[in-house]
Design a protein around this motif. Sequence first.
Motif, PDB file in Angstrom:
ATOM      1  N   ARG A   1      -6.000  -3.654  -2.597  1.00  0.00           N
ATOM      2  CA  ARG A   1      -4.932  -4.080  -1.685  1.00  0.00           C
ATOM      3  C   ARG A   1      -5.334  -3.957  -0.208  1.00  0.00           C
ATOM      4  O   ARG A   1      -4.841  -4.719   0.619  1.00  0.00           O
ATOM      5  CB  ARG A   1      -3.663  -3.280  -1.964  1.00  0.00           C
ATOM      6  N   LEU A   2      -6.220  -3.044   0.103  1.00  0.00           N
ATOM      7  CA  LEU A   2      -6.672  -2.929   1.484  1.00  0.00           C
ATOM      8  C   LEU A   2      -7.606  -4.075   1.876  1.00  0.00           C
ATOM      9  O   LEU A   2      -7.856  -4.287   3.057  1.00  0.00           O
ATOM     10  CB  LEU A   2      -7.383  -1.584   1.693  1.00  0.00           C
TER      11      LEU A   2
ATOM     12  N   LEU B   1      -5.493   0.649  -4.606  1.00  0.00           N
ATOM     13  CA  LEU B   1      -5.551   0.841  -3.161  1.00  0.00           C
ATOM     14  C   LEU B   1      -6.763   0.129  -2.572  1.00  0.00           C
ATOM     15  O   LEU B   1      -6.666  -0.536  -1.531  1.00  0.00           O
ATOM     16  CB  LEU B   1      -5.603   2.337  -2.848  1.00  0.00           C
ATOM     17  N   TYR B   2      -7.895   0.239  -3.226  1.00  0.00           N
ATOM     18  CA  TYR B   2      -9.115  -0.420  -2.757  1.00  0.00           C
ATOM     19  C   TYR B   2      -8.916  -1.930  -2.681  1.00  0.00           C
ATOM     20  O   TYR B   2      -9.283  -2.574  -1.688  1.00  0.00           O
ATOM     21  CB  TYR B   2     -10.270  -0.087  -3.698  1.00  0.00           C
TER      22      TYR B   2
ATOM     23  N   LEU C   1       1.100   4.115  -3.059  1.00  0.00           N
ATOM     24  CA  LEU C   1       0.789   5.524  -2.809  1.00  0.00           C
ATOM     25  C   LEU C   1       1.969   6.430  -3.153  1.00  0.00           C
ATOM     26  O   LEU C   1       1.792   7.503  -3.739  1.00  0.00           O
ATOM     27  CB  LEU C   1       0.394   5.713  -1.348  1.00  0.00           C
TER      28      LEU C   1
ATOM     29  N   VAL D   1      -4.473   4.086  -9.291  1.00  0.00           N
ATOM     30  CA  VAL D   1      -3.999   4.017  -7.907  1.00  0.00           C
ATOM     31  C   VAL D   1      -5.178   3.806  -6.953  1.00  0.00           C
ATOM     32  O   VAL D   1      -5.101   3.005  -6.019  1.00  0.00           O
ATOM     33  CB  VAL D   1      -3.223   5.293  -7.530  1.00  0.00           C
TER      34      VAL D   1
ATOM     35  N   VAL E   1       0.837  -1.201   0.000  1.00  0.00           N
ATOM     36  CA  VAL E   1       0.000   0.000   0.000  1.00  0.00           C
ATOM     37  C   VAL E   1       0.875   1.255   0.000  1.00  0.00           C
ATOM     38  O   VAL E   1       0.639   2.205  -0.757  1.00  0.00           O
ATOM     39  CB  VAL E   1      -0.949  -0.003   1.216  1.00  0.00           C
TER      40      VAL E   1
END
Length: 489
Positions: free
Chosen positions: A249-250, A246-247, A127, A242, A123
């Motif tokens: 990977r979280l 991010l969504y 970023l 991104v 993450v």
Amino acid sequence: MTDSRTDPRRGDDDGVVVVDTGTDTTAAGDPSSTTSVVDPAPVPRSRIIFASLIGTTIEFYDFYIFATAAVSVFPLIFFAGGDAGTALLASMATFGTAFIARPLGSIIFGHYGDRLGRKVTLVGALLTMGIATFIIGLLPTIQQIGLWAPAMLTILRFFQGIGLGGEWSGAALLASETAQPGKRAFAAMWPQLGAPFGFILANGVFLLLTIWFVYDSTAAELTDPFLVWGWRIPFLLSIVMVGVGLYVRLRIEETPVFAKAMAQNERVKAPVSEVFRKNWWEIILGTFIMLATYGLFYLMTTWILSFAIGGEDTGGLGYGYRSFLILQVIAILLFAAFIPLAGYLADRFGRRRMLITTTVGIILFGLSFGWWLSPEAMGTGDGLDVTRMLVFLCVGMSLMGLTFGPMSAVLPELFPTNTRYTGSGVAYNISAILGAALTPFVAVWLVQHFSVAWVGYYLAALSVLTIISLILAPETSKKSLYTDEPAHT
């Protein structure tokens, strides 16, 4: 036959991954018990695949939009004021800043990846890389704020490199450390598909924009809408990817291999010093195992573009940029097609055998550069033999898929769990300096001072070093990624 410890992720009929940490906290408080503890929240394999693929796709997308802009846009709006040649060199030097930053990024993110886990570090890398790319699309130009503009561009490119340095190894571990024994190379090939996907996406976006804005780089004016704001679009669009990455990977879990290492308190305080102290030989092997792959990739993408569209007076072929880009995109499809085949072959025949055979093919391909590419045989300008060039690109990209496909399994398998993120990342990114940063410049120099055949000889020399490293390296296809387990059969 494997037990729950050797096969920590048993796939059910719905394609989910069941995470097994390999420890039992209920067995009279004995943490060394081998009874499995199953995570009650199954992880869909598709989510793991997408989470590992999205980051490397963004990585190569960012690389190519910056590379394209560094040639055709940045010299005009960030490095203007001197002659065109000096501006281009300054722009390319900024492009190369990322290669200096990447090993540093692998150390920084490797430290946290081996200390805190793969998920949280991935993450952070995403970023770092994505935000830097997005801000580049917002920068004022040298005409607006003077020398602050190239200074900020260089700083952001450095941070791009930091993020890139931590991205690949994390994505590779996410895919490989959740794979079933015997199928690890095929499972780990998904991050590798980010290279062709990112290439097609980046070049497709720039190609459409230059057509839409009717932009001609050979007769550019600072008032052209493309130079005023159009070039920013690819950089700003990266934030969408991104956000998606991010969504995803979280919502993934920590890999079972790292979860077990945490449960058994295998983490070390300083992974970078640990890996250089105990696994320096593996770092050397991994660096040179990747050397031919990097050399081939940057010859078939960056250098061949400059050679094909370069003026005949400088040893180039004088072919049109847009026409050649179409040929490259077609060839890249074979790059993508051969990556999963490479993963299957590496599992079926072993890493060393498959990669040695492929690297021999790269040597033979390199030795034939003069036959393929000499201006006398290929033709120049409008007389260029398009079929010959397309076949050359297709052969090179097919070999690229075969050599690149298994690397996300090969490099991590060289290192123990507690330094795997750091070790594989350092080897991968040091090889980038030797095989990627230097290769396009060396190739240009060889064409100018000798002939295009010598570029192939250079590739063959890199490949010989790779074969030596593969011969010296152990076969790791049967190796367990758990540090306390024997190889599976």
